[in-house]
Design a protein around this motif. Structure first.
Motif, PDB file in Angstrom:
ATOM      1  N   SER A  69       4.545   5.478   7.307  1.00 43.97           N
ATOM      2  CA  SER A  69       3.220   5.829   6.816  1.00 43.97           C
ATOM      3  C   SER A  69       2.478   4.587   6.333  1.00 43.97           C
ATOM      4  O   SER A  69       3.082   3.553   6.028  1.00 43.97           O
ATOM      5  N   GLN A  70       1.183   4.712   6.251  1.00 40.19           N
ATOM      6  CA  GLN A  70       0.378   3.614   5.731  1.00 40.19           C
ATOM      7  C   GLN A  70       0.693   3.368   4.257  1.00 40.19           C
ATOM      8  O   GLN A  70       0.667   2.238   3.796  1.00 40.19           O
ATOM      9  N   HIS A  71       1.047   4.428   3.529  1.00 39.11           N
ATOM     10  CA  HIS A  71       1.439   4.271   2.125  1.00 39.11           C
ATOM     11  C   HIS A  71       2.657   3.361   2.007  1.00 39.11           C
ATOM     12  O   HIS A  71       2.728   2.516   1.113  1.00 39.11           O
ATOM     13  N   ALA A  72       3.626   3.548   2.883  1.00 45.50           N
ATOM     14  CA  ALA A  72       4.827   2.709   2.851  1.00 45.50           C
ATOM     15  C   ALA A  72       4.476   1.253   3.146  1.00 45.50           C
ATOM     16  O   ALA A  72       5.008   0.333   2.507  1.00 45.50           O
ATOM     17  N   ARG A  73       3.562   1.036   4.084  1.00 51.60           N
ATOM     18  CA  ARG A  73       3.151  -0.341   4.401  1.00 51.60           C
ATOM     19  C   ARG A  73       2.393  -0.962   3.229  1.00 51.60           C
ATOM     20  O   ARG A  73       2.554  -2.140   2.931  1.00 51.60           O
ATOM     21  N   GLU A  74       1.564  -0.176   2.550  1.00 54.98           N
ATOM     22  CA  GLU A  74       0.826  -0.682   1.388  1.00 54.98           C
ATOM     23  C   GLU A  74       1.776  -1.017   0.243  1.00 54.98           C
ATOM     24  O   GLU A  74       1.606  -2.020  -0.443  1.00 54.98           O
ATOM     25  N   ALA A  75       2.782  -0.173   0.028  1.00 55.57           N
ATOM     26  CA  ALA A  75       3.768  -0.447  -1.023  1.00 55.57           C
ATOM     27  C   ALA A  75       4.537  -1.730  -0.720  1.00 55.57           C
ATOM     28  O   ALA A  75       4.777  -2.548  -1.614  1.00 55.57           O
ATOM     29  N   ALA A  76       4.900  -1.932   0.542  1.00 57.47           N
ATOM     30  CA  ALA A  76       5.601  -3.159   0.938  1.00 57.47           C
ATOM     31  C   ALA A  76       4.706  -4.381   0.727  1.00 57.47           C
ATOM     32  O   ALA A  76       5.175  -5.439   0.281  1.00 57.47           O
TER      33      ALA A  76
END
Length: 149
Positions: A69-76
């Motif tokens: 998800s884009q959320h996972a990429r933003e968290a990374a």
């Protein structure tokens, strides 16, 4: 090497760094950072709907979900920013000991982004989300005597 101790309190949207020189003393907020993209809904982060795909046999058609998800990429991405700040502090000799406080999933991401030298300065990790608390409340949730490097 300095005897300063940094306490990093973070989640995937907010990061706060506190400092103390006394393992049993109060902590003072040094910096804070906000990652606005982590607060958005997934549909606000992605401009396009997921693609469609057909089943291998038959007339079935369904949505093709992305691998992450884009959320996972933003968290990374935010974990990378925090890791870079910590690496700079260690390289400049501003910090002797690091304590990481974050929800378990984000703590794992953050630990994975730290370089070996910075990781050597970490003496304690707590899997808790305390970013919404003030300095005194955060200090009360930490051990009475903070471990030294």
């Amino acid at each position: 090497m300095t005897n300063a101790m940094w306490i990093v309190v973070a989640n995937q949207a907010v990061s706060r760094i506190f400092e103390t020189r006394n393992p049993s003393g109060e902590i003072v907020e040094k910096t804070a950072a906000i990652h606005p993209a982590s607060r958005l809904r997934e549909k606000d982060l992605v401009s396009d709907a997921p693609g469609r795909t057909y089943d291998r046999f038959g007339a079935g058609r369904h949505r093709a979900d992305p691998a992450s998800s884009q959320h996972a990429r933003e968290a990374a991405s935010f974990a990378n920013e925090i890791a870079a700040t910590l690496k700079e502090g260690v390289a400049r000799g501003e910090v002797g000991t690091l304590i990481l406080v974050a929800p378990a999933a984000f703590l794992g991401q953050l630990r994975g982004k730290l370089d070996a030298d910075t990781l050597c300065h970490v003496t304690l990790e707590l899997g808790k989300d305390l970013v919404h608390l003030n300095a005194d409340e955060i200090r009360s949730r930490l051990p009475e005597f903070l471990p030294r490097h």
